[in-house]
Design a protein around this motif. Sequence first.
Motif, PDB file in Angstrom:
ATOM      1  N   LYS A   1       0.827  -1.202   0.000  1.00 32.00           N
ATOM      2  CA  LYS A   1       0.000   0.000   0.000  1.00 32.00           C
ATOM      3  C   LYS A   1       0.866   1.258   0.000  1.00 32.00           C
ATOM      4  O   LYS A   1       0.816   2.072  -0.918  1.00 32.00           O
ATOM      5  CB  LYS A   1      -0.913   0.013   1.230  1.00 32.00           C
ATOM      6  CG  LYS A   1      -2.066  -0.943   1.185  1.00 32.00           C
ATOM      7  CD  LYS A   1      -2.948  -0.741   2.421  1.00 32.00           C
ATOM      8  CE  LYS A   1      -4.171  -1.625   2.386  1.00 32.00           C
ATOM      9  NZ  LYS A   1      -5.032  -1.432   3.589  1.00 32.00           N
ATOM     10  N   SER A   2       1.680   1.397   1.050  1.00 31.25           N
ATOM     11  CA  SER A   2       2.451   2.617   1.252  1.00 31.25           C
ATOM     12  C   SER A   2       3.386   2.402   2.429  1.00 31.25           C
ATOM     13  O   SER A   2       3.291   1.393   3.133  1.00 31.25           O
ATOM     14  CB  SER A   2       1.511   3.789   1.535  1.00 31.25           C
ATOM     15  OG  SER A   2       0.750   3.533   2.704  1.00 31.25           O
TER      16      SER A   2
ATOM     17  N   THR B   1       0.245   1.123  11.626  1.00 33.59           N
ATOM     18  CA  THR B   1      -0.653   1.855  10.731  1.00 33.59           C
ATOM     19  C   THR B   1      -0.960   0.995   9.511  1.00 33.59           C
ATOM     20  O   THR B   1      -0.167   0.141   9.113  1.00 33.59           O
ATOM     21  CB  THR B   1      -0.038   3.192  10.270  1.00 33.59           C
ATOM     22  OG1 THR B   1       1.193   2.948   9.577  1.00 33.59           O
ATOM     23  CG2 THR B   1       0.235   4.096  11.467  1.00 33.59           C
ATOM     24  N   ASN B   2      -2.110   1.244   8.916  1.00 31.06           N
ATOM     25  CA  ASN B   2      -2.544   0.443   7.768  1.00 31.06           C
ATOM     26  C   ASN B   2      -3.470   1.283   6.906  1.00 31.06           C
ATOM     27  O   ASN B   2      -4.679   1.320   7.122  1.00 31.06           O
ATOM     28  CB  ASN B   2      -3.241  -0.837   8.240  1.00 31.06           C
ATOM     29  CG  ASN B   2      -3.520  -1.786   7.093  1.00 31.06           C
ATOM     30  OD1 ASN B   2      -3.196  -1.508   5.940  1.00 31.06           O
ATOM     31  ND2 ASN B   2      -4.141  -2.920   7.411  1.00 31.06           N
ATOM     32  N   ASN B   3      -2.895   2.000   5.945  1.00 27.66           N
ATOM     33  CA  ASN B   3      -3.681   2.875   5.079  1.00 27.66           C
ATOM     34  C   ASN B   3      -2.901   3.126   3.792  1.00 27.66           C
ATOM     35  O   ASN B   3      -1.830   2.553   3.585  1.00 27.66           O
ATOM     36  CB  ASN B   3      -3.998   4.192   5.801  1.00 27.66           C
ATOM     37  CG  ASN B   3      -2.748   4.868   6.359  1.00 27.66           C
ATOM     38  OD1 ASN B   3      -1.838   5.218   5.607  1.00 27.66           O
ATOM     39  ND2 ASN B   3      -2.687   5.018   7.685  1.00 27.66           N
ATOM     40  N   TYR B   4      -3.425   3.982   2.951  1.00 25.96           N
ATOM     41  CA  TYR B   4      -2.756   4.300   1.690  1.00 25.96           C
ATOM     42  C   TYR B   4      -1.954   5.595   1.782  1.00 25.96           C
ATOM     43  O   TYR B   4      -1.492   6.104   0.761  1.00 25.96           O
ATOM     44  CB  TYR B   4      -3.791   4.388   0.564  1.00 25.96           C
ATOM     45  CG  TYR B   4      -4.303   3.042   0.127  1.00 25.96           C
ATOM     46  CD1 TYR B   4      -3.579   2.257  -0.774  1.00 25.96           C
ATOM     47  CD2 TYR B   4      -5.496   2.538   0.632  1.00 25.96           C
ATOM     48  CE1 TYR B   4      -4.043   1.011  -1.168  1.00 25.96           C
ATOM     49  CE2 TYR B   4      -5.971   1.286   0.253  1.00 25.96           C
ATOM     50  CZ  TYR B   4      -5.241   0.540  -0.648  1.00 25.96           C
ATOM     51  OH  TYR B   4      -5.696  -0.711  -1.032  1.00 25.96           O
TER      52      TYR B   4
ATOM     53  N   ASP C   1       0.660  12.036   5.606  1.00 22.53           N
ATOM     54  CA  ASP C   1      -0.034  12.894   4.639  1.00 22.53           C
ATOM     55  C   ASP C   1      -1.487  12.459   4.469  1.00 22.53           C
ATOM     56  O   ASP C   1      -2.120  12.771   3.461  1.00 22.53           O
ATOM     57  CB  ASP C   1       0.695  12.909   3.303  1.00 22.53           C
ATOM     58  CG  ASP C   1       0.693  11.560   2.599  1.00 22.53           C
ATOM     59  OD1 ASP C   1       0.239  10.563   3.201  1.00 22.53           O
ATOM     60  OD2 ASP C   1       1.137  11.496   1.436  1.00 22.53           O
ATOM     61  N   ARG C   2      -2.024  11.744   5.441  1.00 17.09           N
ATOM     62  CA  ARG C   2      -3.403  11.249   5.345  1.00 17.09           C
ATOM     63  C   ARG C   2      -4.434  12.358   5.270  1.00 17.09           C
ATOM     64  O   ARG C   2      -5.571  12.134   4.820  1.00 17.09           O
ATOM     65  CB  ARG C   2      -3.714  10.328   6.522  1.00 17.09           C
ATOM     66  CG  ARG C   2      -3.672  10.994   7.888  1.00 17.09           C
ATOM     67  CD  ARG C   2      -3.841   9.998   9.015  1.00 17.09           C
ATOM     68  NE  ARG C   2      -2.725   9.051   9.069  1.00 17.09           N
ATOM     69  CZ  ARG C   2      -2.685   8.004   9.890  1.00 17.09           C
ATOM     70  NH1 ARG C   2      -3.692   7.766  10.715  1.00 17.09           N
ATOM     71  NH2 ARG C   2      -1.640   7.202   9.897  1.00 17.09           N
ATOM     72  N   SER C   3      -4.059  13.568   5.708  1.00 18.50           N
ATOM     73  CA  SER C   3      -4.988  14.701   5.646  1.00 18.50           C
ATOM     74  C   SER C   3      -4.759  15.549   4.407  1.00 18.50           C
ATOM     75  O   SER C   3      -5.389  16.597   4.244  1.00 18.50           O
ATOM     76  CB  SER C   3      -4.830  15.572   6.899  1.00 18.50           C
ATOM     77  OG  SER C   3      -3.506  16.068   7.005  1.00 18.50           O
ATOM     78  N   GLY C   4      -3.854  15.128   3.533  1.00 17.63           N
ATOM     79  CA  GLY C   4      -3.523  15.892   2.340  1.00 17.63           C
ATOM     80  C   GLY C   4      -2.050  16.260   2.338  1.00 17.63           C
ATOM     81  O   GLY C   4      -1.235  15.609   1.688  1.00 17.63           O
TER      82      GLY C   4
END
Length: 345
Positions: free
Chosen positions: A180-181, A198-201, A221-224
């Motif tokens: 993913k990232s 953590t586990n997200n893109y 950078d999950r908020s942009g």
Amino acid sequence: FFSDEINFKEWRMIGADALIEGRFRIEGGRLVVEVKLFDTVSGKTILGKRYIGNPGKPRRLAHFFSDRMYRELTGRPGVFTTRILFVSKRTGNKEVYLADYDGRNVIQLTRNRSINLSPRWSPDGKKILYTSYKKGYPYLYMLNLRTGRETIISRKRGINIGGRFSPDGETVALTISTKKSPELYLLEPFKGGYRRLTNNYSIDVSPTWSSDGKKIAFVSDRSGNPHIFVLDLPTGRTRRLTFRGRYNSSPAWSPEGSKIAFACSVTTGFNICTVDQKNGALSQITYEGNNKSPSWSPDGRFIVFSRDSGSTSHLYIMQGDGTGIKRIKTGGDTETTPAWSPYLH
């Protein structure tokens, strides 16, 4: 040297509250230093020490006495015997170096002629972590400073960066790239085994531990745009800590736990900011140059950081509120990612 030879009245007249006097001699090929600290008001000796050491390293003995004197006067340990890790390209390659807190006595720690990044201390000051490309991939290494033994502690496919010891020295937080990232993981280097945090893109990097070992601040950078987030390890909850700035990076948790220093892009370029980890109140504390990679002294009074000046980068020290900025001269250039040691014994 003795107190009955000193006219304390004259020292009081010029406003001196304390007086240091000392003498030295070479005896049997060793440097012998005797130093005393006096209270000029009472005329009494506060502290007296005798040191024996290498004649070629008199500053080291002075640092030992300075630490003892600072503790005697303030009740807190001093930072005069602490040291700083950093990366420099003085040989043409990015190698890890070690220096006294004031930039003197520089020692080159890595000599692999590759790219070495982001060195950090173990809590006992006996080991360091850093990422190196010397085998072609960004693996995380641990170096024992006393024995010189080097060990790869994380060699996952992709990147293994940003390794940081927990306060008890038993766990390492780091970033590992996945399908993913880049995500945050915990690793037990002496036992083995990973725990994914953590586990997200999004991109999650640059972990830093709170002094109690219960929280980790990191960049995501999950908020942009990249901002500072805090992960509570017991609950697994994550909260966003910074909301100002286009790009916030390289967080460093203060020893007492109230603030996090980081590189912030509030206006143009990067400066050093601090944020209150409870209420999110942000303070910008540098205003000149391009400033990055803050690291706190173990007593929380000072911050070391790197400042870009065109094609070069140098190390600087300042007080925790941004005052008293002073360059640390190590004799090289292109110095980056400093890390202040814990108290060394």
